[in-house]
Design an enzyme around this catalytic site. Structure first.
Site, mmCIF file in Angstrom:
data_model
loop_
_atom_site.group_PDB
_atom_site.id
_atom_site.type_symbol
_atom_site.label_atom_id
_atom_site.label_comp_id
_atom_site.label_asym_id
_atom_site.label_seq_id
_atom_site.Cartn_x
_atom_site.Cartn_y
_atom_site.Cartn_z
ATOM 1 N N LYS A 1 4.611 -4.851 4.533
ATOM 2 C CA LYS A 1 5.329 -5.366 3.355
ATOM 3 C C LYS A 1 6.514 -4.466 3.017
ATOM 4 O O LYS A 1 7.627 -4.932 2.818
ATOM 5 C CB LYS A 1 4.388 -5.442 2.126
ATOM 6 C CG LYS A 1 3.158 -6.307 2.337
ATOM 7 C CD LYS A 1 2.296 -6.371 1.089
ATOM 8 C CE LYS A 1 1.651 -5.050 0.690
ATOM 9 N NZ LYS A 1 0.673 -4.530 1.660
ATOM 10 N N ARG B 1 -1.131 -8.630 -7.432
ATOM 11 C CA ARG B 1 -2.243 -8.321 -6.544
ATOM 12 C C ARG B 1 -3.575 -8.824 -7.079
ATOM 13 O O ARG B 1 -4.597 -8.620 -6.439
ATOM 14 C CB ARG B 1 -2.330 -6.807 -6.458
ATOM 15 C CG ARG B 1 -2.252 -6.224 -5.070
ATOM 16 C CD ARG B 1 -2.253 -4.763 -5.305
ATOM 17 N NE ARG B 1 -2.480 -3.895 -4.240
ATOM 18 C CZ ARG B 1 -1.523 -3.313 -3.532
ATOM 19 N NH1 ARG B 1 -0.270 -3.630 -3.697
ATOM 20 N NH2 ARG B 1 -1.846 -2.421 -2.655
ATOM 21 N N ARG C 1 1.029 6.185 10.041
ATOM 22 C CA ARG C 1 2.191 6.072 9.141
ATOM 23 C C ARG C 1 2.610 7.446 8.608
ATOM 24 O O ARG C 1 1.803 8.267 8.253
ATOM 25 C CB ARG C 1 1.862 5.178 7.947
ATOM 26 C CG ARG C 1 2.998 5.187 6.917
ATOM 27 C CD ARG C 1 2.905 4.097 5.920
ATOM 28 N NE ARG C 1 1.642 4.078 5.214
ATOM 29 C CZ ARG C 1 1.291 3.126 4.369
ATOM 30 N NH1 ARG C 1 2.098 2.116 4.143
ATOM 31 N NH2 ARG C 1 0.129 3.181 3.763
ATOM 32 N N ARG D 1 0.517 9.677 3.562
ATOM 33 C CA ARG D 1 0.014 9.298 2.238
ATOM 34 C C ARG D 1 -1.448 9.692 2.100
ATOM 35 O O ARG D 1 -2.227 9.492 3.017
ATOM 36 C CB ARG D 1 0.171 7.776 2.052
ATOM 37 C CG ARG D 1 1.413 7.423 1.262
ATOM 38 C CD ARG D 1 1.718 5.967 1.234
ATOM 39 N NE ARG D 1 0.617 5.119 0.779
ATOM 40 C CZ ARG D 1 0.718 3.804 0.628
ATOM 41 N NH1 ARG D 1 1.868 3.205 0.880
ATOM 42 N NH2 ARG D 1 -0.301 3.096 0.225
ATOM 43 N N ARG E 1 -9.529 0.130 0.592
ATOM 44 C CA ARG E 1 -8.335 -0.664 0.256
ATOM 45 C C ARG E 1 -8.432 -2.063 0.865
ATOM 46 O O ARG E 1 -8.011 -3.049 0.263
ATOM 47 C CB ARG E 1 -7.072 0.060 0.741
ATOM 48 C CG ARG E 1 -6.708 1.242 -0.143
ATOM 49 C CD ARG E 1 -5.749 2.192 0.523
ATOM 50 N NE ARG E 1 -4.470 1.598 0.837
ATOM 51 C CZ ARG E 1 -3.616 2.106 1.724
ATOM 52 N NH1 ARG E 1 -3.922 3.211 2.370
ATOM 53 N NH2 ARG E 1 -2.474 1.513 1.943
HETATM 54 P P1 AP5 Z 1 4.198 -0.559 5.715
HETATM 55 O O1 AP5 Z 1 5.472 -1.311 5.766
HETATM 56 O O2 AP5 Z 1 4.188 0.777 5.052
HETATM 57 O O3 AP5 Z 1 3.007 -1.502 5.172
HETATM 58 P P2 AP5 Z 1 2.657 -1.992 3.720
HETATM 59 O O4 AP5 Z 1 2.233 -3.414 3.826
HETATM 60 O O5 AP5 Z 1 3.770 -1.677 2.764
HETATM 61 O O6 AP5 Z 1 1.375 -1.096 3.461
HETATM 62 P P3 AP5 Z 1 0.942 -0.265 2.175
HETATM 63 O O7 AP5 Z 1 -0.113 0.697 2.643
HETATM 64 O O8 AP5 Z 1 2.118 0.286 1.457
HETATM 65 O O9 AP5 Z 1 0.280 -1.371 1.325
HETATM 66 P P4 AP5 Z 1 -0.733 -1.219 0.218
HETATM 67 O O10 AP5 Z 1 -0.672 -2.590 -0.291
HETATM 68 O O11 AP5 Z 1 -2.064 -0.758 0.610
HETATM 69 O O12 AP5 Z 1 -0.180 0.021 -0.665
HETATM 70 P P5 AP5 Z 1 0.720 0.113 -1.970
HETATM 71 O O13 AP5 Z 1 1.627 1.254 -1.842
HETATM 72 O O14 AP5 Z 1 1.281 -1.213 -2.307
HETATM 73 O O15 AP5 Z 1 3.701 -0.399 7.244
HETATM 74 C C1 AP5 Z 1 2.518 0.318 7.545
HETATM 75 C C2 AP5 Z 1 2.710 1.117 8.854
HETATM 76 O O16 AP5 Z 1 2.821 0.206 9.933
HETATM 77 C C3 AP5 Z 1 3.997 1.958 8.882
HETATM 78 O O17 AP5 Z 1 3.742 3.139 9.567
HETATM 79 C C4 AP5 Z 1 4.999 1.082 9.637
HETATM 80 O O18 AP5 Z 1 5.966 1.855 10.313
HETATM 81 C C5 AP5 Z 1 4.085 0.340 10.593
HETATM 82 N N1 AP5 Z 1 4.551 -1.027 10.858
HETATM 83 C C6 AP5 Z 1 5.136 -1.901 9.975
HETATM 84 N N2 AP5 Z 1 5.402 -3.066 10.578
HETATM 85 C C7 AP5 Z 1 4.957 -2.946 11.861
HETATM 86 C C8 AP5 Z 1 4.936 -3.829 12.981
HETATM 87 N N3 AP5 Z 1 5.429 -5.091 12.906
HETATM 88 N N4 AP5 Z 1 4.397 -3.367 14.141
HETATM 89 C C9 AP5 Z 1 3.900 -2.096 14.236
HETATM 90 N N5 AP5 Z 1 3.892 -1.225 13.204
HETATM 91 C C10 AP5 Z 1 4.412 -1.640 12.037
HETATM 92 O O19 AP5 Z 1 -0.391 0.452 -3.077
HETATM 93 C C11 AP5 Z 1 -1.027 1.727 -3.111
HETATM 94 C C12 AP5 Z 1 -2.026 1.782 -4.266
HETATM 95 O O20 AP5 Z 1 -1.326 1.623 -5.515
HETATM 96 C C13 AP5 Z 1 -3.081 0.679 -4.297
HETATM 97 O O21 AP5 Z 1 -4.195 1.003 -3.496
HETATM 98 C C14 AP5 Z 1 -3.417 0.619 -5.791
HETATM 99 O O22 AP5 Z 1 -4.265 1.690 -6.180
HETATM 100 C C15 AP5 Z 1 -2.068 0.845 -6.448
HETATM 101 N N6 AP5 Z 1 -1.353 -0.418 -6.702
HETATM 102 C C16 AP5 Z 1 -0.175 -0.824 -6.139
HETATM 103 N N7 AP5 Z 1 0.200 -2.036 -6.594
HETATM 104 C C17 AP5 Z 1 -0.774 -2.424 -7.454
HETATM 105 C C18 AP5 Z 1 -0.967 -3.598 -8.232
HETATM 106 N N8 AP5 Z 1 -0.108 -4.620 -8.194
HETATM 107 N N9 AP5 Z 1 -2.088 -3.653 -9.010
HETATM 108 C C19 AP5 Z 1 -2.979 -2.639 -9.060
HETATM 109 N N10 AP5 Z 1 -2.846 -1.500 -8.340
HETATM 110 C C20 AP5 Z 1 -1.754 -1.381 -7.548
HETATM 111 MG MG MG Z 2 3.962 -0.398 1.092
#
Ligand code: AP5
Ligand code: MG
Length: 212
Positions: A13, A87, A126, A159, A170
């Site tokens: 994402k 979410r 990552r 991270r 997660r």
């Molecule tokens: P990346 O692009 O970083 O993936 P992502 O989908 O952004 O993954 P996240 O881990 O950021 O998602 P998340 O939803 O768990 O965490 P968030 O920060 O939102 O890609 C991942 C890896 O794969 C990278 O190394 C990249 O290079 C590689 N990659 C990408 N595309 C690829 C491809 N096509 N092929 C191969 N490799 C690839 O949330 C963190 C925490 O915050 C949550 O757990 C929660 O506690 C809190 N939080 C955030 N939002 C909310 C909400 N709305 N409500 C409540 N709590 C929340």
């Molecule tokens: Mg992300």
């Protein structure tokens, strides 16, 4: 245009939202990135969110809704790409109501699909830049110089929620609380599915086609 990127942790994402925002001159709003910035700044919100994030659980809806709607209303009419928000169903409903009040609506929801097994490989490899937020992968998207950001040379970091145990939690949280949003938005006819297991360029092409 207002677009929502849905998908499990590690679906790509953030990777896709950054590319799109640059290309479309849109505002990229990642709830996770905003929470990490709040934590780094030592704010009350950051302190409150930290425990949930470290455990791989969701931060309470009321905090997130206020944080995100505030940022959206300050967007100056730019297109917005939402990454990681909403979410939960209450978040999705609050977003619809908030947009409605301003005569706006969501134009598209892109669901980036990646199976659980692939998520773990993505998470453990990552690395990200603490200065500019650029995201890399040791194997799939390595930086030009090992351990350094291509853009500003900062030391890349892992991270704290990317350990195998927290990734499992997660994923569980995602399946229980976020996956139901695919049905919610499908009922509104908004969902476009994209196969997130392809290369980042191929995924980008599909995401762009979904938004066209
Ligand atoms: P990346 O692009 O970083 O993936 P992502 O989908 O952004 O993954 P996240 O881990 O950021 O998602 P998340 O939803 O768990 O965490 P968030 O920060 O939102 O890609 C991942 C890896 O794969 C990278 O190394 C990249 O290079 C590689 N990659 C990408 N595309 C690829 C491809 N096509 N092929 C191969 N490799 C690839 O949330 C963190 C925490 O915050 C949550 O757990 C929660 O506690 C809190 N939080 C955030 N939002 C909310 C909400 N709305 N409500 C409540 N709590 C929340
Ligand atoms: Mg992300």
């Amino acid at each position: 245009m207002i677009a929502v990127l849905l998908g499990p942790p590690g679906a790509g994402k953030g990777t896709q939202a950054k590319r799109l925002a640059e290309k479309m001159k849109a505002l990229h709003l990642s709830s996770g990135d905003i929470l990490r910035a709040e934590k780094a700044a030592g704010s009350e919100l950051g302190k409150e969110a930290a425990g949930y994030m470290e455990r791989g659980e969701l931060v309470p809806d009321d905090l997130i809704i206020k944080m995100m709607l505030n940022r959206m209303t300050a967007s100056d009419g730019k297109s917005i790409i939402l990454d990681g928000f909403p979410r939960t169903l209450p978040q999705a409903e609050a977003l619809d109501e908030g947009l409605n009040r301003h005569g706006l609506k969501i134009d598209a929801v892109v669901n980036i699909d990646v199976p659980d097994g692939e998520v773990e490989r993505r998470m453990t490899g990552r690395r990200s830049c603490p200065t500019c937020g650029a995201v890399y992968h040791l194997e799939f998207a390595p930086p030009k110089t090992a351990g350094k950001c291509d853009k500003d040379g900062s030391d890349l970091v892992q991270r704290p929620d990317d350990t195998p145990e927290v990734v499992q939690r997660r994923l569980q949280t995602y399946h229980q609380q976020t996956q139901p949003l695919v049905d919610y938005y499908s009922r509104h006819g908004l969902v476009k599915d994209v196969d997130g297991t392809q290369s980042p360029d191929q995924v980008q092409a599909e995401v762009e086609a979904a938004l066209a």
